[in-house]
Structure formats: structure tokens, C-alpha cells
Scaffold this active site. Structure first.
Site, mmCIF file in Angstrom:
data_model
loop_
_atom_site.group_PDB
_atom_site.id
_atom_site.type_symbol
_atom_site.label_atom_id
_atom_site.label_comp_id
_atom_site.label_asym_id
_atom_site.label_seq_id
_atom_site.Cartn_x
_atom_site.Cartn_y
_atom_site.Cartn_z
ATOM 1 N N HIS A 70 7.542 27.386 -87.750
ATOM 2 C CA HIS A 70 8.277 28.304 -87.321
ATOM 3 C C HIS A 70 7.413 29.367 -86.199
ATOM 4 C CE1 HIS A 70 12.244 30.727 -87.819
ATOM 5 N NE2 HIS A 70 11.422 31.523 -87.109
ATOM 6 N N HIS A 72 7.773 31.223 -82.338
ATOM 7 C CA HIS A 72 8.594 31.470 -81.228
ATOM 8 C C HIS A 72 7.535 31.147 -80.060
ATOM 9 C CE1 HIS A 72 12.111 33.188 -82.962
ATOM 10 N NE2 HIS A 72 11.257 33.200 -83.945
ATOM 11 N N GLY A 78 14.439 40.431 -77.697
ATOM 12 C CA GLY A 78 15.777 40.660 -76.940
ATOM 13 C C GLY A 78 16.725 41.516 -77.501
ATOM 14 N N TYR A 139 20.118 30.499 -82.594
ATOM 15 C CA TYR A 139 21.053 31.217 -83.788
ATOM 16 C C TYR A 139 22.520 31.013 -83.621
ATOM 17 C CZ TYR A 139 17.525 35.007 -85.304
ATOM 18 O OH TYR A 139 16.917 35.695 -85.904
ATOM 19 N N ARG A 236 13.006 38.015 -97.415
ATOM 20 C CA ARG A 236 13.480 39.207 -96.723
ATOM 21 C C ARG A 236 13.559 40.395 -97.675
ATOM 22 N NH1 ARG A 236 15.308 39.574 -91.803
ATOM 23 N NH2 ARG A 236 15.257 37.108 -91.598
ATOM 24 N N ASP A 292 6.539 32.811 -88.094
ATOM 25 C CA ASP A 292 7.569 33.533 -87.493
ATOM 26 C C ASP A 292 7.045 34.284 -85.972
ATOM 27 O OD1 ASP A 292 10.020 34.023 -86.420
ATOM 28 O OD2 ASP A 292 10.416 35.874 -87.930
ATOM 29 N N SER A 296 10.317 38.546 -82.967
ATOM 30 C CA SER A 296 10.539 40.029 -82.999
ATOM 31 C C SER A 296 10.816 40.297 -84.409
ATOM 32 C CB SER A 296 11.726 40.642 -82.341
ATOM 33 O OG SER A 296 12.944 40.118 -82.753
#
Length: 387
Positions: A70, A72, A78, A139, A236, A292, A296
Site C-alpha cells: 500500500h 501512494h 489533496g 476511492y 484506525r 500507506d 496524506s
């Protein structure tokens, strides 16, 4: 320093102190030819005149190069406007952490960044020697694709190994209906079957109240196998992690823990999450770690208003993994699976990655006694030497 991918000799012989394949081996030599492991042994002799690059690293430990599912790679973010787009990741930032394979994802921003942009970056990383793949989509639903069709993306684009990161239980998602989720996962499954791939559906799970319920319904109400559906960010918050325990045990499913930097009041560190999952009886083979990185880490208030953000890095991934070994939560040979062998199995790459064995890709990370990466070989090429 980082080495150019084309600087590889015909053969390379690594002489190390110990090899964990992931199980500890008696051998201390790794002979690499044509990008794969040709032989494992001890005290191999190099015939005079052979084009062999000899690497003496008797003080180091050889392990399978790490896999981060995972990343980016084109940058995430953004959520606060164009000025909050995260930067792309570099090949050096990847291999300096002992990572040989990455899977690129798009996130919230599927507008200014596209699957074509992601594919170009993945191919650029490959040109620099990194083993790179990607998920099609982002997403939102319907997901953006390369060919206009999920099945075609899986069937015709070699670098595409699944769909992701599709967002659920998040105010930034498209709030997909249950039938939409089932149709997307089914399309990915068929496209992957046609291409001989696993066809992972990599789900971003937000902090919404529905949690993992959409995935529980998917596996309960359809014939989709659990090993095709991977929820990430399950640490999370504590309630979501508790759901992840139940989900993994009920469906014999895998869950992906994110190595958040500064997990904050709600989130759990990857270390804490793995300890909790293991304590609750989740088999270690059903747990993976990912970074990740270059995504962001936004902050929102209770009404969903953007407050600010940080950029994720992959340093937390390695630090939390090291801590699991140093604090004897898992021995090294078992902890390696969390960032190599288990990940390779999840992604359908286990026939050539995640293990140091004859015929496997020569993706090798050399660690010191503190488990800090010192050298990274990908496909037999030394891409990083920090000694």
C-alpha cells in the site's frame, strides 16, 4: 547510495553471516544468476575468470526483501486543495528501507491523479530496478480504470494485480451500495482469473460507524472467497480493530495493519495492533503490515471539515516491525511474514517472492544485528548499499 539497475553483473555471490528464508538456514552463501536465486550453500568457490560479483557481508543477516502492498507512489492527499497534494515517492526512499516490492495505489484524488499516471510511475520504478505493481481504481465508485473496464485492466495490463484502494465507511468515499461492491469484486475476480492473477480487492476502511460491515455482508451473501478481499487501516481505532479480530476469525480472512506515524489518541500503532490481534487469537499468517507512505494523514473535525495533514512515510513500517522482534512478540523468522511471505501470498506472488529459495526472485535485504536494512537487492541488482 542507490545503484543504477543496469549495473548488475552476470552473477552475484552473497556471503553473509546468517540466512533467514524466512526459517533459519545452515547456508551462508546465496548465488544469484539472471535475477533469480541459483543456489544456496556454504563456502562456494568462484572459478577464476567467471563474471561473478562477490559481496562479502559476513556481519549481516540475509532475509527476503520486504513487500509494501500500500504505497501512494504518485503521492496522495489533496483533501485540503491542490496545495496539499503529497509528493511522489522515490526509488531510494523505497529500497533504503529494505523494501524490494511495492504496490501503488490512488486514494481520495482520482481526478488530478489517474490510473495512467500511476502506471507510468510504476513503470518508472521498474526501470530503476524496483519490483512495482499497482491497483486499478481509487476511492470512488465507479472506479477510474486504464481501459474503461475492470476486467480488461486485470486481463491486459501486467502491472495491475487488483482493485484499490476502494473506500468504505468513510465520508470521503462514494458511499457504494452493497450490490455495487459485490459487482466490482466479482468483475475483478473474473478479470484476474483470465489473467492468472489473484485479483486482490484492497479496501480502505475509514472511521465510519459501518466499519467492516460491508465486507462481512459481501463474504456472507456471495460466493466471493475471503482471500480476495483485504481491508486495510484496521487499526484506525480500537473499535475497528476489535471488528477486525472478529472478521479475521469468522471468515479465516486476512487483515492489513497500517504503520501510522504518530497514531494519535484514536489510532493504534502497528506494533500495538499486531500484539492485540495475536493476543485475540488471529493467526499471524492472517496479518500483514503496510505503510500507506506518501499518502496524506488528514485531520477532520466532527463535521468532516478539513483541519490539516501530514505526509506518511515508510520509516514507521520498519520501526514497528523491528519492535515486534526486539520485544520478543515474534521471533525473526515469524515476524518476517508480516512484511514479506504473508504479503506475497495475499498478492498472489508467493511462487517467486517472500522466500529465499532456489528459483525465486533474488530479492534480498541485508540487515545488521539491530535489524536495520544495510543493502537491498532486487532481481539480483544491488539498488541500495548503506554500509
Amino acid at each position: 547510495m542507490i545503484r543504477h539497475a543496469d549495473d548488475a553483473p552476470l552473477m552475484t555471490l552473497l556471503r553473509v553471516g546468517r540466512i533467514y528464508a524466512p526459517e533459519p538456514l545452515e547456508q551462508t552463501d546465496i548465488l544469484i544468476a539472471d535475477g533469480r536465486i541459483a543456489a544456496l550453500g556454504r563456502d562456494h568457490e568462484v572459478p577464476e575468470g567467471w563474471p561473478v560479483n562477490l559481496v562479502e557481508a559476513r556481519e549481516l543477516i540475509a532475509v527476503p526483501a520486504f513487500i509494501d502492498q500500500h504505497v501512494h507512489v504518485t503521492g496522495g492527499g489533496g483533501e485540503g486543495g491542490c496545495g496539499t497534494r503529497c509528493p511522489e515517492i522515490t526509488a531510494r526512499e523505497i529500497v533504503a528501507m529494505g523494501i524490494g516490492t511495492v504496490v501503488g495505489v490512488l486514494g481520495t484524488d482520482g481526478i488530478s491523479r489517474s490510473p495512467a499516471d500511476l502506471l507510468a510511475k510504476v513503470r518508472g520504478l521498474r526501470a530503476e530496478g524496483v519490483s512495482a505493481y499497482m491497483y486499478t481504481g481509487a476511492y470512488r465508485v465507479p472506479p477510474p480504470t486504464l481501459t474503461g473496464d475492470l476486467q480488461r485492466d486485470l486481463a491486459w495490463i501486467p502491472e495491475v494485480i487488483g482493485l484499490g484502494e476502494l473506500a468504505i465507511s468513510d465520508h470521503r468515499s462514494s458511499q457504494p451500495r452493497q450490490d455495487e461492491i459485490a459487482r466490482l469484486v466479482s468483475d475483478v475476480r473474473v478479470g484476474a482469473m483470465l489473467a492468472g492473477k489473484r485479483g486482490i480487492c484492497h479496501f480502505h476502511v475509514g472511521d465510519g460507524q459501518r466499519g467492516l460491515e460491508p465486507l462481512r455482508r459481501l463474504l456472507s451473501e456471495t460466493e466471493i472467497p475471503a482471500d480476495q478481499v483485504i481491508p486495510t487501516h484496521v487499526n484506525r481505532h480500537r473499535a475497528l480493530l476489535e471488528e477486525a479480530v472478529n472478521y479475521a476469525l469468522t471468515f479465516d480472512a486476512c487483515v492489513d495493519v497500517t504503520a501510522f506515524e504518530g497514531a494519535g489518541e484514536e489510532g493504534l500503532s502497528a506494533f500495538d495492533a499486531v500484539v492485540s490481534l495475536l493476543d485475540r487469537g488471529v493467526p499471524r499468517e492472517r496479518i500483514t503490515l503496510s505503510s500507506d507512505c506518501n499518502g496524506s494523514l488528514p485531520e477532520f473535525d466532527a463535521k468532516g471539515t478539513y483541519l490539516g495533514m501530514r505526509v506518511a512515510r515508510n520509516t514507521a513500517l520498519i520501526a514497528d516491525w523491528q519492535r515486534l522482534v526486539h520485544e520478543e512478540v515474534l521471533p525473526l523468522e515469524e515476524a518476517l511474514g508480516l512484511i514479506s511471505g504473508h504479503v506475497a501470498r495475499v498478492l498472489g506472488l508467493h511462487d517467486r517472492k517472500g522466500c529465499l529459495a532456489v528459483g525465486f526472485d533474488a530479492d534480498v535485504t541485508l540487515l545488521n544485528d539491530a535489524l536495520q536494512p544495510q543493502c537491498t537487492f532486487v532481481g539480483g541488482r544491488c539498488l541500495y548499499d548503506g554500509r
